[in-house]
Design a protein around this motif. Structure first.
Motif, short mmCIF file in Angstrom:
data_model
loop_
_atom_site.label_atom_id
_atom_site.label_comp_id
_atom_site.label_asym_id
_atom_site.label_seq_id
_atom_site.Cartn_x
_atom_site.Cartn_y
_atom_site.Cartn_z
N UNK A 9 44.26 46.42 34.33
CA UNK A 9 43.22 47.06 35.13
C UNK A 9 42.20 47.78 34.27
N UNK A 10 41.02 48.02 34.84
CA UNK A 10 39.98 48.71 34.11
C UNK A 10 38.61 48.55 34.74
N UNK A 11 37.60 48.82 33.92
CA UNK A 11 36.21 48.82 34.38
C UNK A 11 35.33 48.09 33.38
N UNK A 12 34.35 47.35 33.89
CA UNK A 12 33.34 46.68 33.06
C UNK A 12 31.98 47.29 33.40
N UNK A 13 31.26 47.71 32.38
CA UNK A 13 29.92 48.30 32.52
C UNK A 13 28.97 47.35 31.80
N UNK A 14 28.03 46.75 32.52
CA UNK A 14 27.09 45.80 31.92
C UNK A 14 25.66 46.34 31.99
N UNK A 35 40.00 47.93 40.61
CA UNK A 35 40.51 48.54 41.84
C UNK A 35 39.71 48.07 43.05
N UNK A 36 38.38 48.10 42.95
CA UNK A 36 37.52 47.62 44.05
C UNK A 36 37.41 46.11 44.03
N UNK A 37 37.64 45.49 42.89
CA UNK A 37 37.66 44.04 42.76
C UNK A 37 36.38 43.44 42.21
N UNK A 38 36.54 42.24 41.65
CA UNK A 38 35.40 41.49 41.12
C UNK A 38 34.39 41.28 42.24
N UNK A 49 24.77 51.90 47.99
CA UNK A 49 26.19 51.62 48.21
C UNK A 49 26.60 50.43 47.34
N UNK A 50 27.87 50.12 47.34
CA UNK A 50 28.39 48.98 46.62
C UNK A 50 27.68 47.71 47.04
N UNK A 51 27.43 46.81 46.06
CA UNK A 51 26.80 45.54 46.37
C UNK A 51 27.41 44.45 45.50
N UNK A 52 26.90 43.26 45.62
CA UNK A 52 27.42 42.12 44.87
C UNK A 52 27.26 42.33 43.37
N UNK A 53 28.27 41.94 42.61
CA UNK A 53 28.30 42.12 41.15
C UNK A 53 28.25 40.78 40.44
N UNK A 54 27.77 40.80 39.20
CA UNK A 54 27.79 39.60 38.38
C UNK A 54 29.15 39.36 37.73
N UNK A 55 30.01 40.37 37.71
CA UNK A 55 31.37 40.18 37.22
C UNK A 55 32.16 39.54 38.35
N UNK A 56 32.57 38.29 38.14
CA UNK A 56 33.23 37.57 39.24
C UNK A 56 34.71 37.29 38.99
N UNK A 57 35.26 37.89 37.95
CA UNK A 57 36.69 37.72 37.70
C UNK A 57 37.16 38.54 36.51
N UNK A 58 38.43 38.95 36.56
CA UNK A 58 39.05 39.69 35.46
C UNK A 58 40.14 38.81 34.89
N UNK A 59 40.24 38.77 33.56
CA UNK A 59 41.21 37.91 32.89
C UNK A 59 42.06 38.71 31.91
N UNK A 60 43.02 38.04 31.31
CA UNK A 60 43.88 38.69 30.31
C UNK A 60 43.14 38.92 29.00
N UNK A 61 41.96 38.34 28.87
CA UNK A 61 41.15 38.53 27.66
C UNK A 61 39.77 39.11 27.95
#
Length: 175
Positions: A9-14, A35-38, A49-61
């Motif tokens: 788990x974690x966070x991506x900041x782009x 936590x909120x999801x890709x 408010x929350x909107x669509x993100x360009x991060x569309x998946x979280x992986x093991x790498x």
């Protein structure tokens, strides 16, 4: 980036760092967490408010991106990203439902947080409230504005190794 987000788990900041001819010159910072999801992003420079993100998946790498013309991963745009993996005594992500009154929010750090960032995911017009230990519990900064620290007695309270308190709807706890 080699950081396991799919199981840890974690966070991506782009953030875009450049533009090309004919493309918009302003791209916002976008935060997406496990936590909120890709596909669920928050923009730090707005009260949206929350909107669509360009991060569309979280992986093991790390994470996967989708192409977007208005935000991260646009064609021929230099990008930067920062990844924060959930880790005791370092970083945690929690969600809660605001109640418009004082409430205690539990976290999993195992130490008192040095910084807390609170943002409504469902209400447009909601600021980003930031506690930092150097300001104390009676002062906070609003991330999406350029104001100096603001005083608010009781905005954040009872910051411990397992929880922290948030005050009324004026401080990131709207009902």
């Amino acid at each position: 980036n080699g950081i396991d987000l799919s199981t840890k788990g974690g966070l991506v900041w782009t953030k875009a760092r450049s533009s090309v001819s004919g493309a918009p010159t302003y791209y916002t910072h976008e935060l997406t967490d496990t936590v909120r999801g890709a596909n669920n992003g928050l923009t730090t420079s707005t009260t949206a408010a929350q909107s669509s993100s360009d991060v569309n998946g979280f992986t093991s790498t790390g994470f996967n991106l989708t192409y977007s013309t208005g935000r991260g991963n646009a064609y021929q745009i230099n990008e930067a990203s920062w990844t924060f993996r959930k880790q005791p005594k370092f970083f945690d992500i929690v969600t809660y439902t605001g109640n418009g009154s004082t409430q205690t929010i539990n976290h999993n750090l195992g130490s008192a947080p040095g910084c807390i960032i609170v943002k409504s995911t469902s209400a447009s017009g909601s600021n980003w409230f930031v506690y930092h230990r150097s300001l104390g519990v009676d002062n906070f900064v609003i991330l999406n504005l350029t104001n100096a620290a603001l005083g608010y007695n009781g905005g954040f309270s009872n910051i411990t190794s397992t929880s922290f308190g948030v005050a009324d709807s004026n401080n990131g706890n709207g009902a």
